[in-house]
Design a protein around this motif. Structure first.
Motif, PDB file in Angstrom:
ATOM      1  N   LEU A   1      53.156  11.002 151.254  1.00 36.07           N
ATOM      2  CA  LEU A   1      54.395  11.747 151.017  1.00 36.07           C
ATOM      3  C   LEU A   1      55.296  11.704 152.242  1.00 36.07           C
ATOM      4  O   LEU A   1      56.512  11.567 152.133  1.00 36.07           O
ATOM      5  N   ALA A   2      54.676  11.826 153.424  1.00 31.31           N
ATOM      6  CA  ALA A   2      55.472  11.794 154.655  1.00 31.31           C
ATOM      7  C   ALA A   2      56.139  10.432 154.825  1.00 31.31           C
ATOM      8  O   ALA A   2      57.301  10.350 155.219  1.00 31.31           O
ATOM      9  N   SER A   3      55.433   9.388 154.488  1.00 33.06           N
ATOM     10  CA  SER A   3      56.021   8.048 154.649  1.00 33.06           C
ATOM     11  C   SER A   3      57.029   7.756 153.563  1.00 33.06           C
ATOM     12  O   SER A   3      57.972   6.978 153.763  1.00 33.06           O
TER      13      SER A   3
ATOM     14  N   GLY B   1      58.899  10.130 152.196  1.00 38.40           N
ATOM     15  CA  GLY B   1      59.953  11.151 152.213  1.00 38.40           C
ATOM     16  C   GLY B   1      61.227  10.647 152.797  1.00 38.40           C
ATOM     17  O   GLY B   1      62.269  11.219 152.664  1.00 38.40           O
TER      18      GLY B   1
ATOM     19  N   SER C   1      55.816  17.976 157.074  1.00 35.70           N
ATOM     20  CA  SER C   1      55.612  16.545 157.337  1.00 35.70           C
ATOM     21  C   SER C   1      56.103  15.688 156.183  1.00 35.70           C
ATOM     22  O   SER C   1      56.569  14.565 156.384  1.00 35.70           O
ATOM     23  N   ALA C   2      56.029  16.215 154.958  1.00 38.00           N
ATOM     24  CA  ALA C   2      56.484  15.439 153.800  1.00 38.00           C
ATOM     25  C   ALA C   2      57.974  15.175 153.842  1.00 38.00           C
ATOM     26  O   ALA C   2      58.483  14.325 153.111  1.00 38.00           O
ATOM     27  N   LEU C   3      58.689  15.899 154.712  1.00 40.89           N
ATOM     28  CA  LEU C   3      60.139  15.725 154.817  1.00 40.89           C
ATOM     29  C   LEU C   3      60.551  15.175 156.176  1.00 40.89           C
ATOM     30  O   LEU C   3      61.738  15.068 156.453  1.00 40.89           O
ATOM     31  N   SER C   4      59.568  14.824 156.989  1.00 38.03           N
ATOM     32  CA  SER C   4      59.896  14.468 158.367  1.00 38.03           C
ATOM     33  C   SER C   4      60.800  13.249 158.458  1.00 38.03           C
ATOM     34  O   SER C   4      61.602  13.130 159.380  1.00 38.03           O
ATOM     35  N   SER C   5      60.683  12.337 157.509  1.00 39.88           N
ATOM     36  CA  SER C   5      61.559  11.160 157.559  1.00 39.88           C
ATOM     37  C   SER C   5      62.677  11.256 156.534  1.00 39.88           C
ATOM     38  O   SER C   5      63.472  10.336 156.379  1.00 39.88           O
ATOM     39  N   SER C   6      62.715  12.371 155.815  1.00 40.72           N
ATOM     40  CA  SER C   6      63.744  12.536 154.796  1.00 40.72           C
ATOM     41  C   SER C   6      65.129  12.589 155.442  1.00 40.72           C
ATOM     42  O   SER C   6      65.321  13.188 156.491  1.00 40.72           O
ATOM     43  N   TRP C   7      66.051  11.926 154.795  1.00 38.92           N
ATOM     44  CA  TRP C   7      67.444  11.938 155.224  1.00 38.92           C
ATOM     45  C   TRP C   7      67.600  11.459 156.673  1.00 38.92           C
ATOM     46  O   TRP C   7      68.303  12.035 157.484  1.00 38.92           O
TER      47      TRP C   7
END
Lengths: 140, 123
Positions: free
Chosen positions: A136-138, A140, B85-91
């Motif tokens: 999910l982190a990758s 996201g 962490s599930a949003l750490s690379s979001s946007w």
């Protein structure tokens, strides 16, 4: 093959999922969510819960089986990489599983699902919670 | 934005855009005023075809501009909540943190990133 530890079983639409019971911290009613700009469609939004922000992941969208209705509850899963709330239309309780625990696919989310495992209620896809949260982190 | 040793944030501009909420560190906002020029619409970060209303407000930071539906200043220090962490690379990693203001959860984002359109239309 039977697993030595219990799994919390829940349904999301017509599919059954299991997570190791020791990673499932609670079942919550999904409140009004805050959307996050640019988040993928399976990430419905976030909510504040006991002083932390939990992302709500729609398993039906993630696995390509969109629901007609929105799930109102979610299973909170905790791993060293973080916590997520997984949408659930029904929570079936803790059960011991039998059957296979092989990867259900070699790409996407399916490489983090294992099975087919079996419970009284039917065939279960077991979520490898550690790698699932990393995925999910990758993604996201 | 002031981040204290206790990890609180002081000074946010709370923005509504396209029915969504965004908080921007006040330090990144030099001024906000009625829309009088073309500016990137913050609502497009949520829905790529979202359009700014006629009475939009424009936030200004140096040469950058961003339009939103409405704004309010929130000066009370609030704890910063970590990005999952599930949003750490979001946007594009533009999420600074989250805060709870007036009983609602707000994503705190960089005006600079929003105005440049980083990560837009990812949905």
């Amino acid at each position: 093959m039977a697993d030595a530890h219990g799994h919390l079983l829940f349904a999301c639409g017509s599919s059954l999922y299991g997570v190791p019971a020791d990673t499932a911290s609670e079942v919550v009613n999904v409140p009004a969510l805050t959307r996050v700009p640019g988040a993928p469609s399976h990430l419905l939004g976030v909510f504040a819960h006991r002083g932390e922000v939990l992302p709500v992941v729609d398993l039906s969208r993630l696995t390509g089986k969109p629901l007609e209705d929105t799930a109102r509850r979610a299973v909170v899963v905790r791993t060293p990489r973080g916590a997520v709330a997984l949408t659930a239309t029904r929570v079936l309780g803790v059960s011991t599983l039998e059957g296979s625990f092989d990867r259900l696919g070699e790409s996407g989310v399916h490489q983090h699902l294992r099975g087919p495992a079996h419970a009284e209620q039917g065939e279960v896809a077991v979520i490898d919670t550690q790698t699932f949260v990393e995925f999910l982190a990758s993604a996201g | 934005m002031t981040v204290t040793a206790s990890d609180h944030i002081s000074g946010l501009v709370l923005c509504h855009a396209g029915g969504q909420r965004l908080a921007i560190p006040a330090q990144e906002v030099d001024a906000f005023e009625p829309a009088g020029e073309a500016a990137r619409y913050a609502g497009a970060a949520f829905e790529s075809d979202a359009r700014a209303p006629a009475d939009a407000k424009v936030l200004r930071h140096r040469e950058l501009t961003l339009s939103v539906d409405r704004v309010e200043v929130f000066a009370t220090p609030v704890p910063r909540l970590a990005v999952p962490s599930a949003l750490s690379s979001s946007w594009g990693g533009a999420l600074v943190c989250f805060v709870e203001c007036a009983g609602e959860l707000w994503p705190v984002v960089s005006l600079e990133r929003l105005a440049r359109g980083d990560g837009e239309a990812a949905r």
